[in-house]
Scaffold this motif. Structure first.
Motif, PDB file in Angstrom:
ATOM      1  N   ILE A 117       8.290   1.041   3.422  1.00 41.28           N
ATOM      2  CA  ILE A 117       8.046   2.079   2.407  1.00 41.28           C
ATOM      3  C   ILE A 117       6.681   1.838   1.768  1.00 41.28           C
ATOM      4  O   ILE A 117       6.476   0.851   1.062  1.00 41.28           O
ATOM      5  N   ASP A 118       5.771   2.757   2.061  1.00 44.52           N
ATOM      6  CA  ASP A 118       4.393   2.632   1.560  1.00 44.52           C
ATOM      7  C   ASP A 118       3.839   4.035   1.293  1.00 44.52           C
ATOM      8  O   ASP A 118       2.717   4.356   1.652  1.00 44.52           O
ATOM      9  N   GLY A 119       4.694   4.888   0.664  1.00 46.22           N
ATOM     10  CA  GLY A 119       4.286   6.269   0.389  1.00 46.22           C
ATOM     11  C   GLY A 119       3.789   6.413  -1.031  1.00 46.22           C
ATOM     12  O   GLY A 119       2.911   5.656  -1.467  1.00 46.22           O
TER      13      GLY A 119
ATOM     14  N   VAL B 150      -8.524   1.836   9.635  1.00 46.15           N
ATOM     15  CA  VAL B 150      -8.580   1.940   8.171  1.00 46.15           C
ATOM     16  C   VAL B 150      -7.162   1.856   7.609  1.00 46.15           C
ATOM     17  O   VAL B 150      -6.241   2.515   8.120  1.00 46.15           O
ATOM     18  N   GLY B 151      -6.984   1.021   6.600  1.00 48.82           N
ATOM     19  CA  GLY B 151      -5.644   0.859   6.035  1.00 48.82           C
ATOM     20  C   GLY B 151      -5.661  -0.214   4.977  1.00 48.82           C
ATOM     21  O   GLY B 151      -6.723  -0.702   4.591  1.00 48.82           O
ATOM     22  N   MET B 152      -4.482  -0.568   4.519  1.00 47.34           N
ATOM     23  CA  MET B 152      -4.394  -1.475   3.380  1.00 47.34           C
ATOM     24  C   MET B 152      -3.566  -2.733   3.639  1.00 47.34           C
ATOM     25  O   MET B 152      -3.812  -3.757   2.997  1.00 47.34           O
TER      26      MET B 152
ATOM     27  N   ARG C 257      -2.687   1.586  10.752  1.00 44.82           N
ATOM     28  CA  ARG C 257      -2.944   0.136  10.860  1.00 44.82           C
ATOM     29  C   ARG C 257      -1.653  -0.678  11.041  1.00 44.82           C
ATOM     30  O   ARG C 257      -1.494  -1.411  12.028  1.00 44.82           O
ATOM     31  N   PHE C 258      -0.738  -0.559  10.100  1.00 44.12           N
ATOM     32  CA  PHE C 258       0.503  -1.354  10.117  1.00 44.12           C
ATOM     33  C   PHE C 258       1.493  -0.765  11.122  1.00 44.12           C
ATOM     34  O   PHE C 258       2.203  -1.487  11.821  1.00 44.12           O
ATOM     35  N   PHE C 259       1.514   0.563  11.209  1.00 40.05           N
ATOM     36  CA  PHE C 259       2.424   1.280  12.108  1.00 40.05           C
ATOM     37  C   PHE C 259       2.230   0.813  13.552  1.00 40.05           C
ATOM     38  O   PHE C 259       3.209   0.595  14.275  1.00 40.05           O
TER      39      PHE C 259
ATOM     40  N   GLY D 270       6.549   7.759  12.013  1.00 35.83           N
ATOM     41  CA  GLY D 270       5.669   7.710  10.841  1.00 35.83           C
ATOM     42  C   GLY D 270       5.777   9.002  10.052  1.00 35.83           C
ATOM     43  O   GLY D 270       5.568  10.087  10.604  1.00 35.83           O
ATOM     44  N   ILE D 271       6.132   8.868   8.771  1.00 35.73           N
ATOM     45  CA  ILE D 271       6.313  10.038   7.892  1.00 35.73           C
ATOM     46  C   ILE D 271       5.172  10.035   6.880  1.00 35.73           C
ATOM     47  O   ILE D 271       5.025   9.071   6.112  1.00 35.73           O
ATOM     48  N   ASP D 272       4.363  11.087   6.888  1.00 31.08           N
ATOM     49  CA  ASP D 272       3.222  11.101   5.958  1.00 31.08           C
ATOM     50  C   ASP D 272       2.850  12.536   5.629  1.00 31.08           C
ATOM     51  O   ASP D 272       3.047  13.444   6.453  1.00 31.08           O
TER      52      ASP D 272
ATOM     53  N   PRO E 129       2.242   5.944   6.912  1.00 31.74           N
ATOM     54  CA  PRO E 129       1.466   5.167   7.894  1.00 31.74           C
ATOM     55  C   PRO E 129      -0.044   5.357   7.769  1.00 31.74           C
ATOM     56  O   PRO E 129      -0.808   4.560   8.303  1.00 31.74           O
ATOM     57  N   PHE E 130      -0.489   6.454   7.089  1.00 34.81           N
ATOM     58  CA  PHE E 130      -1.921   6.707   6.884  1.00 34.81           C
ATOM     59  C   PHE E 130      -2.615   6.745   8.252  1.00 34.81           C
ATOM     60  O   PHE E 130      -2.240   7.550   9.086  1.00 34.81           O
ATOM     61  N   GLU E 131      -3.579   5.894   8.535  1.00 29.12           N
ATOM     62  CA  GLU E 131      -4.299   5.966   9.821  1.00 29.12           C
ATOM     63  C   GLU E 131      -3.651   5.089  10.896  1.00 29.12           C
ATOM     64  O   GLU E 131      -4.145   5.019  12.017  1.00 29.12           O
TER      65      GLU E 131
HETATM   66  C1  LIG Z   1      -1.523   3.348   0.813  1.00 30.13           C
HETATM   67  S1  LIG Z   1      -1.434   4.541   2.062  1.00 30.13           S
HETATM   68  C2  LIG Z   1      -0.557   3.650   3.294  1.00 30.13           C
HETATM   69  C3  LIG Z   1      -1.311   2.582   4.029  1.00 30.13           C
HETATM   70  C4  LIG Z   1      -0.705   2.100   5.312  1.00 30.13           C
HETATM   71  N1  LIG Z   1       0.752   1.967   5.273  1.00 30.13           N
HETATM   72  C5  LIG Z   1      -1.312   0.768   5.717  1.00 30.13           C
HETATM   73  O1  LIG Z   1      -0.626  -0.256   5.621  1.00 30.13           O
HETATM   74  O2  LIG Z   1      -2.470   0.743   6.105  1.00 30.13           O
HETATM   75  C6  LIG Z   1      -0.191   5.618   1.412  1.00 30.13           C
HETATM   76  C7  LIG Z   1       0.172   6.797   2.321  1.00 30.13           C
HETATM   77  O3  LIG Z   1       1.339   7.402   1.780  1.00 30.13           O
HETATM   78  C8  LIG Z   1       1.262   8.785   2.001  1.00 30.13           C
HETATM   79  N2  LIG Z   1       2.151   9.475   1.047  1.00 30.13           N
HETATM   80  C9  LIG Z   1       2.039   9.534  -0.304  1.00 30.13           C
HETATM   81  N3  LIG Z   1       3.032  10.262  -0.841  1.00 30.13           N
HETATM   82  C10 LIG Z   1       3.798  10.667   0.204  1.00 30.13           C
HETATM   83  C11 LIG Z   1       4.975  11.471   0.308  1.00 30.13           C
HETATM   84  N4  LIG Z   1       5.564  11.985  -0.774  1.00 30.13           N
HETATM   85  N5  LIG Z   1       5.487  11.692   1.532  1.00 30.13           N
HETATM   86  C12 LIG Z   1       4.914  11.165   2.646  1.00 30.13           C
HETATM   87  N6  LIG Z   1       3.797  10.403   2.604  1.00 30.13           N
HETATM   88  C13 LIG Z   1       3.243  10.158   1.405  1.00 30.13           C
HETATM   89  C14 LIG Z   1      -0.213   9.113   1.781  1.00 30.13           C
HETATM   90  O4  LIG Z   1      -0.548  10.347   2.403  1.00 30.13           O
HETATM   91  C15 LIG Z   1      -0.889   7.891   2.388  1.00 30.13           C
HETATM   92  O5  LIG Z   1      -1.258   8.109   3.720  1.00 30.13           O
END
Ligand SMILES: C[S@@+](CC[C@H](N)C(=O)[O-])C[C@H]1O[C@@H](n2cnc3c(N)ncnc32)[C@H](O)[C@@H]1O
Length: 254
Positions: free
Chosen positions: A136-138, A25-27, A61-63, A78-80, A57-59
């Motif tokens: 960067i995808d946070g 699962v991911g984007m 996928r990209f990581f 992975g920082i989440d 990194p969420f679940e």
């Molecule tokens: C759109 S998802 C990432 C999808 C993933 N990178 C992929 O490609 O499948 C965004 C992620 O950023 C995390 N996130 C949001 N704000 C954050 C923060 N301040 N610090 C760390 N992680 C954060 C969320 O918990 C979520 O898992």
């Protein structure tokens, strides 16, 4: 359109992107994963070393694609917050890494808020090694992206690249303001390439690098991904960069 048209050139990575990627699962898009991992291959061939970092990194996928593209001895961090949509997301991240061949010794899952991290915290977590690739995808706010960009730039290896997710996304128009303000604050940085979206969810990414490395990376991308080059390129006034897309047509003028 065949999203697998752009391969990384790394057999294990390409097998994951073709086979396992969409099952996590991911984007992020397969197309962006192929090119970003191809960039890791280009870095390794150029002697560029170091860990990779993903904020969000969420679940996984990209990581997982990034981690599978590392050279021996390198690690992925992975920082989440690992709290959305529920706290079990971290367990799913770990299970996905195990399932797709990213063993515990090659990965670090750091459950923390990127907004609270000082650059020295990040470097300490990486054993002092400067990352060669940061995705960067946070948090998708203008302020959070600006802050993540600053901390990424502070720790990035001189030859490193920063990849930004969800650029030009209709749902996040203010992220572009952060990027332009950042480029004005950091005249040594530039956009190396734009990786076009596959869908509204699997959105466009920008790849940034230091200007000193622009030509070298652009030449390598041009050589490896010439079939994906949209002919007109992107105008950052005055800087121009590559647009890599699955759709390289120009507008028909009739
Ligand atoms: C759109 S998802 C990432 C999808 C993933 N990178 C992929 O490609 O499948 C965004 C992620 O950023 C995390 N996130 C949001 N704000 C954050 C923060 N301040 N610090 C760390 N992680 C954060 C969320 O918990 C979520 O898992």
């Amino acid at each position: 359109m065949d999203a697998l048209k752009a391969k990384s050139g790394l057999p294990e990575t390409d097998a994951y992107i073709a086979g396992g990627y969409n099952g996590v699962v991911g984007m992020s898009s397969q197309f962006a994963a192929g090119i970003c991992c191809g960039l890791l291959r280009i870095q390794t061939a150029a002697g560029v070393t170091g860990p990779v970092v993903e904020i969000g990194p969420f679940e996984g996928r990209f990581f997982i694609a990034l981690a599978k593209s590392l050279a021996p001895g390198e690690i992925a961090l992975g920082i989440d917050l690992f709290d959305w949509p529920n706290p079990q997301v971290q367990d799913r991240f770990i299970a996905n890494c195990d399932k797709h061949g990213v063993p515990a010794e090659r990965r670090i899952a750091w459950k923390t808020d990127s907004r609270k991290l000082a650059p020295e915290d990040l470097l300490a977590k990486l054993g002092g090694k400067r990352p060669r690739f940061i995705h960067i995808d946070g948090e998708h706010s203008r302020a959070a992206l600006s802050a993540d960009l600053e901390r990424a730039t502070a720790v990035l290896a001189p030859e490193g690249v920063i990849v930004l997710d969800d650029m030009l996304h209709p749902g996040y128009p203010t992220l572009m303001v952060s990027v332009h303000e950042y480029l004005e604050r950091h005249p040594d940085m530039c956009v190396l390439a734009i990786i076009d979206r596959e869908t509204i969810v699997a959105a466009t990414k920008f790849v940034l690098c230091r200007k000193a490395w622009f030509k070298r990376y652009e030449d390598a991308l041009l050589a490896d991904y010439k079939d994906n080059v949209w002919p007109l390129g992107a105008d950052f006034e005055p800087h121009w960069c590559l647009v890599l897309s699955l759709d390289t047509r120009l507008a028909a003028i009739t």
